[in-house]
Design an enzyme around this catalytic site. Sequence first.
Site, PDB file in Angstrom:
ATOM      1  N   VAL A 112       0.773  -1.168   0.092  1.00 33.80           N
ATOM      2  CA  VAL A 112      -0.042   0.157  -0.055  1.00 33.80           C
ATOM      3  C   VAL A 112       0.812   1.263   0.152  1.00 33.80           C
ATOM      4  CG1 VAL A 112      -1.865  -1.105   1.338  1.00 33.80           C
ATOM      5  CG2 VAL A 112      -0.019   0.303   2.404  1.00 33.80           C
ATOM      6  N   ASP A 113       0.355   2.474  -0.416  1.00 32.99           N
ATOM      7  CA  ASP A 113       0.949   3.631  -0.438  1.00 32.99           C
ATOM      8  C   ASP A 113       0.802   4.420   0.932  1.00 32.99           C
ATOM      9  OD1 ASP A 113      -1.745   4.495  -0.451  1.00 32.99           O
ATOM     10  OD2 ASP A 113      -1.755   5.165  -2.908  1.00 32.99           O
ATOM     11  N   GLY A 114       1.098   5.730   1.001  1.00 32.73           N
ATOM     12  CA  GLY A 114       0.693   6.371   2.343  1.00 32.73           C
ATOM     13  C   GLY A 114      -0.442   6.675   2.669  1.00 32.73           C
TER      14      GLY A 114
END
Length: 132
Positions: A10-12
């Site tokens: 996942v990203d931020g």
Amino acid sequence: MRRRVRFYEVDGAGIVHFSWFFRYMEEAEYELWRSAGVTVDPRSEIGFPRVATSFEFRRPLRFDDEFEARIQITAIREKTIAYSCTLTLNGETVALGTMTIACVRAIPGQQLRAIPLPTEIVDRVEAVGAQA
């Protein structure tokens, strides 16, 4: 195939990066082949590169979601296999993907050359794909 989204996917914002969907589809393909008793050995002279792939995204997957990836064979031709893949979360479609692989002779130092799919692979994968 059931799978849980891991932190590193996942990203931020906690949303799965689009590139992971293609990996999920490949994992489902591997499980289909494995259930058919077929092993893809990277040291073999036969390879199966991806020649076309796409995804249509309907909603995001997030960290720790447990989702399902279902892959089906849509066509087997002389030198290629085409798949469709549906990723779902709690019964709701998250993404729809397609992928086509080609059978090639992969000899080190030589260009890849498309060859007919081995009959034993077609027979096994076709039987499992029809049940999926």
